[in-house]
Scaffold this active site. Structure first.
Site, PDB file in Angstrom:
ATOM      1  N   LYS A  53      61.002  16.840  21.914  1.00 33.17           N
ATOM      2  CA  LYS A  53      60.021  16.032  21.175  1.00 33.17           C
ATOM      3  C   LYS A  53      58.742  16.837  20.939  1.00 33.17           C
ATOM      4  O   LYS A  53      58.184  16.829  19.845  1.00 33.17           O
ATOM      5  CB  LYS A  53      59.727  14.730  21.951  1.00 33.17           C
ATOM      6  CG  LYS A  53      60.913  13.773  21.910  1.00 33.17           C
ATOM      7  CD  LYS A  53      60.792  12.601  22.870  1.00 33.17           C
ATOM      8  CE  LYS A  53      62.101  11.810  22.843  1.00 33.17           C
ATOM      9  NZ  LYS A  53      62.144  10.703  23.787  1.00 33.17           N
ATOM     10  N   GLN A  97      58.974   8.271  28.452  1.00 30.43           N
ATOM     11  CA  GLN A  97      60.358   8.739  28.469  1.00 30.43           C
ATOM     12  C   GLN A  97      61.168   7.896  29.465  1.00 30.43           C
ATOM     13  O   GLN A  97      60.796   7.782  30.629  1.00 30.43           O
ATOM     14  CB  GLN A  97      60.409  10.232  28.850  1.00 30.43           C
ATOM     15  CG  GLN A  97      61.790  10.829  28.827  1.00 30.43           C
ATOM     16  CD  GLN A  97      62.425  10.823  27.445  1.00 30.43           C
ATOM     17  OE1 GLN A  97      61.800  11.177  26.458  1.00 30.43           O
ATOM     18  NE2 GLN A  97      63.681  10.390  27.358  1.00 30.43           N
ATOM     19  N   ASP A 120      57.755   4.361  19.794  1.00 28.06           N
ATOM     20  CA  ASP A 120      59.169   4.160  20.138  1.00 28.06           C
ATOM     21  C   ASP A 120      59.644   2.770  19.712  1.00 28.06           C
ATOM     22  O   ASP A 120      60.840   2.497  19.690  1.00 28.06           O
ATOM     23  CB  ASP A 120      59.383   4.313  21.656  1.00 28.06           C
ATOM     24  CG  ASP A 120      60.062   5.625  22.013  1.00 28.06           C
ATOM     25  OD1 ASP A 120      60.633   6.267  21.108  1.00 28.06           O
ATOM     26  OD2 ASP A 120      60.036   5.992  23.200  1.00 28.06           O
TER      27      ASP A 120
END
Ligand code: NAP
Length: 287
Positions: A53, A97, A120
């Site tokens: 990422k 994460q 997200d």
């Protein structure tokens, strides 16, 4: 029939080139998009995902910062960092994460992220937006699948879509997104009886179960579009999806490989959401 293999890497590169131009234009207007990534613990796969990422961000000109915490950190400490990042004007996207250590209340930690930095798309506000068809940040993996279908000009409206897997991060949002596009959607999961009776009906079959060889050729309709989201590491070290790629390829019209299919698109859509978030912050400055 032998399927066209959709090259996720190539589609991702194209989308990233467009995003790089958008970032350049934002920087010219005085704003560099920023992403903060929070990682807790030493999960090696998570570390690889975070590194990917960060790399994808730097390729398009996004400034990213990694906030790493040991596995035994109290979740209130992590929530405190999230609240500080919510207030930081140089940060336009915050992601945690997953998975978090078992001691963490995942819903509470994700809920601490400001909904307008939730790139997200896991905050309940954004999940609700997805349900009513008005989401700001679509979750990255199903968003990437949708982008691939669009890139290949695969029609969605009126198609029978079967999604195998009903997780909050892939299966459910995937089903909602394609339903918003007027597909007829069926969701299957581990308790579905006789999976094949559903998968055989699919014009578009999206598989996200995490089970190698779950989908065999006899379960797929001739000419179906097959999107394999699964990522599984076999005992011999090979990385495979959930679909018997070589077998199903002989029957489908389109198929995605693993690796090199949905994976590169997931990271790309995270970059996309971060750029959109920065653009929203910039326009909010002038209103
Ligand atoms: P998850 O949270 O474990 O969910 C798996 C889903 O599959 C659950 O809904 C489960 O049903 C269902 N399932 C399990 N076995 C099944 C079976 N035999 N038949 C039908 N359904 C079954 O996993 P996830 O996070 O959604 O991820 C799914 C897969 O996609 C994993 O391999 C993951 O590594 C991969 N993934 C890839 C990307 C990417 O970028 N390519 C991104 C995210 C995830 P129940 O709900 O009944 O348990």
């Amino acid at each position: 029939m032998v399927a066209k293999v959709i090259d996720g890497k190539a589609v991702a590169l194209k989308v990233r080139a467009e995003l790089r131009e958008q970032v350049t234009s934002l920087v010219e207007r005085g704003l560099r998009p920023g992403l903060a990534v929070i990682i807790v613990g030493e999960n090696p796969a998570s570390r690889v995902y975070v590194a990917n990422k960060v790399k994808a961000c730097s390729e398009v000109g996004i400034a990213s910062t990694v906030h790493a915490f040991p596995a035994d950190t109290e979740d209130t400490i992590v929530e405190g960092r999230i609240r500080a990042l919510n207030q930081d004007p140089s940060v336009h996207g915050i992601l945690v994460q997953l998975p978090l250590p078992e001691s963490f209340d995942v819903r509470r930690v994700l809920g601490a992220i400001s909904s307008d930095k939730d790139v997200d798309g896991f905050h309940l506000y954004n999940v609700g937006g997805l349900v009513v068809g008005d989401t700001v940040f679509p979750p990255c993996t199903p968003f990437g699948v949708q982008k691939m279908l669009e890139h290949e000009n695969i029609p969605i409206e009126g198609q029978n879509v079967v999604v195998v897997g009903a997780s909050n991060i892939v299966g459910k949002p995937m089903a909602l997104m394609l339903m918003q596009r007027d597909a007829t959607v069926c969701i299957c999961h581990a308790k579905t009886r006789d999976l094949a009776q559903f998968t055989i009906l699919a014009d578009i079959l999206v598989v996200a179960a995490g089970k190698p060889n779950l989908i065999l050729p006899q379960m797929v309709r001739t000419g179906a579009v097959v999107i394999d989201v699964g990522i599984n590491r076999l005992p011999d070290g090979r990385l495979v999806g959930d679909v018997d790629f070589e077998g199903v390829r002989q029957k489908a019209s389109y198929i995605t490989p693993v690796p090199g299919g949905v994976g590169p698109m997931t990271v790309t859509m995270l970059v996309h959401n971060t750029v959109q978030s920065a653009a929203r912050h910039l326009s909010a400055r002038y209103h």
